[in-house]
Design a protein around this motif. Structure first.
Motif, PDB file in Angstrom:
ATOM      1  N   THR A  16      33.287  41.889  34.000  1.00 10.56           N
ATOM      2  CA  THR A  16      32.588  41.456  35.211  1.00 10.56           C
ATOM      3  C   THR A  16      32.717  39.935  35.384  1.00 10.56           C
ATOM      4  OG1 THR A  16      31.054  43.300  34.976  1.00 10.56           O
ATOM      5  CG2 THR A  16      30.363  41.509  36.413  1.00 10.56           C
ATOM      6  N   SER A  17      32.595  39.200  34.282  1.00 13.06           N
ATOM      7  CA  SER A  17      32.729  37.741  34.374  1.00 13.06           C
ATOM      8  C   SER A  17      34.146  37.362  34.792  1.00 13.06           C
ATOM      9  CB  SER A  17      32.414  37.082  33.024  1.00 13.06           C
ATOM     10  OG  SER A  17      31.099  37.367  32.618  1.00 13.06           O
ATOM     11  N   ALA A  18      35.147  38.064  34.250  1.00 14.81           N
ATOM     12  CA  ALA A  18      36.535  37.761  34.621  1.00 14.81           C
ATOM     13  C   ALA A  18      36.771  38.070  36.098  1.00 14.81           C
ATOM     14  CB  ALA A  18      37.498  38.569  33.742  1.00 14.81           C
ATOM     15  N   ALA A  19      36.265  39.230  36.550  1.00 13.43           N
ATOM     16  CA  ALA A  19      36.448  39.604  37.952  1.00 13.43           C
ATOM     17  C   ALA A  19      35.783  38.578  38.871  1.00 13.43           C
ATOM     18  CB  ALA A  19      35.857  40.998  38.186  1.00 13.43           C
ATOM     19  N   LEU A  20      34.588  38.143  38.486  1.00 16.10           N
ATOM     20  CA  LEU A  20      33.875  37.164  39.315  1.00 16.10           C
ATOM     21  C   LEU A  20      34.644  35.843  39.366  1.00 16.10           C
ATOM     22  CD1 LEU A  20      31.525  36.034  40.904  1.00 16.10           C
ATOM     23  CD2 LEU A  20      30.136  36.030  38.833  1.00 16.10           C
ATOM     24  N   HIS A  21      35.151  35.405  38.219  1.00 14.94           N
ATOM     25  CA  HIS A  21      35.911  34.147  38.210  1.00 14.94           C
ATOM     26  C   HIS A  21      37.186  34.261  39.047  1.00 14.94           C
ATOM     27  CE1 HIS A  21      34.038  30.957  35.972  1.00 14.94           C
ATOM     28  NE2 HIS A  21      33.529  31.846  35.144  1.00 14.94           N
ATOM     29  N   LEU A  22      37.831  35.429  39.025  1.00 16.03           N
ATOM     30  CA  LEU A  22      39.029  35.605  39.854  1.00 16.03           C
ATOM     31  C   LEU A  22      38.649  35.600  41.338  1.00 16.03           C
ATOM     32  CD1 LEU A  22      40.811  38.305  37.685  1.00 16.03           C
ATOM     33  CD2 LEU A  22      41.805  36.082  38.300  1.00 16.03           C
ATOM     34  N   ALA A  23      37.576  36.309  41.687  1.00 14.52           N
ATOM     35  CA  ALA A  23      37.148  36.371  43.085  1.00 14.52           C
ATOM     36  C   ALA A  23      36.778  34.984  43.605  1.00 14.52           C
ATOM     37  CB  ALA A  23      35.969  37.338  43.233  1.00 14.52           C
ATOM     38  N   LYS A  24      36.154  34.184  42.740  1.00 13.65           N
ATOM     39  CA  LYS A  24      35.783  32.819  43.153  1.00 13.65           C
ATOM     40  C   LYS A  24      37.019  31.980  43.489  1.00 13.65           C
ATOM     41  CE  LYS A  24      32.982  30.812  40.102  1.00 13.65           C
ATOM     42  NZ  LYS A  24      31.843  30.009  40.544  1.00 13.65           N
ATOM     43  N   ARG A  25      38.165  32.381  42.927  1.00 12.15           N
ATOM     44  CA  ARG A  25      39.410  31.641  43.175  1.00 12.15           C
ATOM     45  C   ARG A  25      40.212  32.255  44.314  1.00 12.15           C
ATOM     46  NH1 ARG A  25      37.391  30.781  38.482  1.00 12.15           N
ATOM     47  NH2 ARG A  25      37.752  28.828  37.355  1.00 12.15           N
ATOM     48  N   GLY A  26      39.575  33.117  45.100  1.00 12.01           N
ATOM     49  CA  GLY A  26      40.217  33.646  46.301  1.00 12.01           C
ATOM     50  C   GLY A  26      41.144  34.823  46.071  1.00 12.01           C
ATOM     51  N   ILE A  27      41.088  35.423  44.873  1.00 10.53           N
ATOM     52  CA  ILE A  27      41.951  36.576  44.584  1.00 10.53           C
ATOM     53  C   ILE A  27      41.231  37.853  45.044  1.00 10.53           C
ATOM     54  CG2 ILE A  27      43.185  37.789  42.734  1.00 10.53           C
ATOM     55  CD1 ILE A  27      44.037  34.911  42.885  1.00 10.53           C
ATOM     56  N   ALA A  28      41.969  38.804  45.606  1.00  9.46           N
ATOM     57  CA  ALA A  28      41.389  40.113  45.946  1.00  9.46           C
ATOM     58  C   ALA A  28      41.330  40.947  44.667  1.00  9.46           C
ATOM     59  CB  ALA A  28      42.238  40.813  47.003  1.00  9.46           C
ATOM     60  N   VAL A  29      40.116  41.346  44.283  1.00 12.92           N
ATOM     61  CA  VAL A  29      39.920  41.993  42.977  1.00 12.92           C
ATOM     62  C   VAL A  29      39.138  43.293  43.144  1.00 12.92           C
ATOM     63  CG1 VAL A  29      39.043  41.706  40.617  1.00 12.92           C
ATOM     64  CG2 VAL A  29      39.748  39.688  41.923  1.00 12.92           C
ATOM     65  N   ALA A  30      39.539  44.315  42.411  1.00 16.88           N
ATOM     66  CA  ALA A  30      38.726  45.534  42.286  1.00 16.88           C
ATOM     67  C   ALA A  30      38.302  45.658  40.825  1.00 16.88           C
ATOM     68  CB  ALA A  30      39.528  46.756  42.712  1.00 16.88           C
ATOM     69  N   LEU A  31      37.024  45.900  40.632  1.00 15.83           N
ATOM     70  CA  LEU A  31      36.456  46.044  39.278  1.00 15.83           C
ATOM     71  C   LEU A  31      36.145  47.527  39.085  1.00 15.83           C
ATOM     72  CD1 LEU A  31      35.258  44.798  36.679  1.00 15.83           C
ATOM     73  CD2 LEU A  31      33.190  44.249  37.990  1.00 15.83           C
ATOM     74  N   VAL A  32      36.801  48.134  38.106  1.00 10.44           N
ATOM     75  CA  VAL A  32      36.740  49.600  37.955  1.00 10.44           C
ATOM     76  C   VAL A  32      36.058  49.953  36.639  1.00 10.44           C
ATOM     77  CG1 VAL A  32      38.116  51.726  37.870  1.00 10.44           C
ATOM     78  CG2 VAL A  32      38.927  49.770  39.218  1.00 10.44           C
ATOM     79  N   ASP A  33      35.110  50.866  36.687  1.00 12.21           N
ATOM     80  CA  ASP A  33      34.449  51.341  35.471  1.00 12.21           C
ATOM     81  C   ASP A  33      34.078  52.797  35.694  1.00 12.21           C
ATOM     82  OD1 ASP A  33      32.406  51.706  33.261  1.00 12.21           O
ATOM     83  OD2 ASP A  33      32.837  49.591  32.999  1.00 12.21           O
ATOM     84  N   ARG A  34      33.902  53.536  34.603  1.00 11.47           N
ATOM     85  CA  ARG A  34      33.452  54.927  34.770  1.00 11.47           C
ATOM     86  C   ARG A  34      31.938  54.998  34.872  1.00 11.47           C
ATOM     87  NH1 ARG A  34      35.522  56.800  28.774  1.00 11.47           N
ATOM     88  NH2 ARG A  34      34.141  55.460  27.584  1.00 11.47           N
ATOM     89  N   ARG A  35      31.265  53.869  34.537  1.00  8.57           N
ATOM     90  CA  ARG A  35      29.803  53.792  34.650  1.00  8.57           C
ATOM     91  C   ARG A  35      29.441  52.589  35.519  1.00  8.57           C
ATOM     92  NH1 ARG A  35      26.675  54.759  29.126  1.00  8.57           N
ATOM     93  NH2 ARG A  35      25.035  54.602  30.689  1.00  8.57           N
TER      94      ARG A  35
END
Ligand SMILES: Cc1cc2nc3c(=O)[nH]c(=O)nc-3n(C[C@H](O)[C@H](O)[C@H](O)COP(=O)(O)OP(=O)(O)OC[C@H]3O[C@@H](n4cnc5c(N)ncnc54)[C@H](O)[C@@H]3O)c2cc1C
Length: 415
Positions: A16-35
């Motif tokens: 989640t922290s990695a996805a947030l840091h990528l999104a903050k840099r303008g990258i389109a990100v999908a964060l996928v989990d089974r839960r």
């Protein structure tokens, strides 16, 4: 959604922290989990942001300590006999990594990540409207004997070299900080620049909500369906197949489930651990997490009550829980802490993902273009989620990383 720049698989604190840091840099990100975000290992930890940590957790020092573990009398460790042959090579490597020389090397290699840990959380907590979960009272380590206090002396010496503040206290000094403790210990060390979290699950969920607020997509899917498609990656989600140019694996202890079929075998083991919540006795409470060093457990004040967390259990990741350490350490814990009624729920079990050198793997997957790894955060995933998320996002976007990522490369195991 069928296509995105980056898919991050695993929505624990690390992913989640990695996805947030990528999104903050303008990258389109999908964060996928089974839960839902943060509902596995990142839920049940002791909530300590160990910005002060220097040394990895020790291997039992000496024959007597090892014998206590072997005879299943130790509170700090447990094992399943049937699992020992499988984990033996890893344990031998772990032991080799806990000589004084290697511990000092670990301290130097990991310092950049630990040094940024609390500040990176503070930044994400502020922008996620979650600062109320942060307590900046440090944490306290208690020593019941002079011998145990002395054994930790090397770490304090090194702390002085790194200008890491710590305050050595006698019993009365420690009781001034934590009046609810019983005076059954002799010495204490207060690490004031560590911090703690009163609800780790809520913090990961707050970071996930911030990620969604930035336009990130939270999807449900099974990471084991990951496959290569041309130059990119595809995974199945409840919303249909998702394609991305790059994929990040942040599945904590489950990362090998995806890596092994790709032929990437990095030597991860797990240290299982348990927690149980207790109501505080009367009006007693703690201000900060407190460690009972010789017995190897921590009691942390959480929104749910006092959370007692255990040390390591060496057993297969998916073997049924055996929370015997809780039973072994409860008499000592009750003599020291104001533990009232236990919560009715069965003890929680989590699995710390650990490499034998206690360093995480952050960076490109060996020989798989477009695949990135961030896992193996061991005892410090909550602490290091935001700082390693920032480091990974900087590497993936071609920015100058805030520290040298080489010590965390997966290639250290494949060279
Ligand atoms: C008892 C205990 C106490 C601890 N105390 C502390 C502490 O005080 N401070 C600290 O810093 N750290 C602590 N830790 C360590 C910390 O909790 C972990 O290092 C951290 O939670 C690891 O985070 P993660 O995101 O890598 O893994 P996880 O939180 O486990 O996240 C992995 C995610 O991957 C998902 N996933 C798995 N398989 C699949 C699949 N096939 N498809 C889709 N999704 C999948 C899971 O659902 C999960 O959400 C403690 C750990 C334990 C067990």
């Amino acid at each position: 959604m069928t296509r995105t720049d980056v898919m991050v698989l695993g929505a624990g604190i690390v992913g989640t922290s990695a996805a947030l840091h990528l999104a903050k840099r303008g990258i389109a990100v999908a964060l996928v989990d089974r839960r839902g975000p943060g509902e596995e290992t990142s839920y049940g930890n002791a909530g300590v942001l160990e910005g002060n940590t220097l040394f990895p957790h020790p291997f039992p020092p000496g024959f007597a300590a090892l014998l206590r573990v072997a005879l299943k009398q130790a509170t700090e460790a447990n094992y399943h006999l049937s699992f020992l042959p499988r984990v033996a090579p890893w344990l031998i490597a772990y032991r080799a990594n806990t000589t004084l020389e290697r511990r000092i090397e670990f301290a130097h290699l990991m310092r950049p990540l630990f040094a940024r840990a609390v500040a990176e959380h503070e930044a994400l907590l502020a922008e996620s409207d979650a600062t109320r979960y942060l307590r900046k009272h440090g944490w306290l380590k208690l020593y019941r004997s002079e011998a145990a206090f002395g054994e930790a002396g090397r770490e304090r010496e090194l702390a002085a070299k790194f200008n890491l503040p710590n305050v050595v206290l006698d019993r009365d000094g420690a009781l001034t900080l934590e009046p609810a403790l019983a005076p059954v210990f002799r010495r204490a060390v207060h690490w004031p620049e560590a911090a703690s979290i009163s609800n780790p699950l809520a913090v990961t969920k707050a970071y996930a909500a911030r990620f969604a607020g930035l336009g990130g997509a939270l999807l449900t899917g099974d990471a084991r369906s990951l496959r290569r498609t041309g130059a990119g990656w595809q995974v199945d989600t409840q919303e249909g197949p998702l394609d991305a140019a790059e994929a990040v694996l942040a599945l904590g202890p489950w990362t090998p489930d995806v890596l092994d079929p790709l032929g990437i075998r990095l030597p991860l083991a797990v240290k299982r651990g348990y927690h149980q919540h207790f109501q505080p006795r009367g009006n007693a409470d703690l201000m900060r997490p407190v460690v009972d060093a010789e017995f190897g457990y921590c009691v942390a004040p959480m929104e749910q009550g006092l959370r007692l967390t255990t040390g390591a259990e060496f057993a297969a990741r998916d073997a049924p829980p055996t929370p015997v350490q809780l039973d072994r350490l409860l008499p000592a814990a009750r003599a020291l802490f104001p533990l009232g009624e236990p919560a009715k729920a069965a003890p929680w079990m989590g699995t710390r993902p650990c490499f034998a050198d206690s360093r995480p793997v952050i960076g490109r997957a060996p020989s798989h273009p477009g695949l990135w790894l961030t896992y193996g955060h061991a005892h410090w995933g909550l602490t290091l989620g935001p700082s390693t998320g920032r480091l990974l996002a900087e590497m993936m976007t071609g920015a100058t990383p805030f520290c040298d990522p080489v010590p965390y490369a997966g290639e250290r195991f494949t060279r």
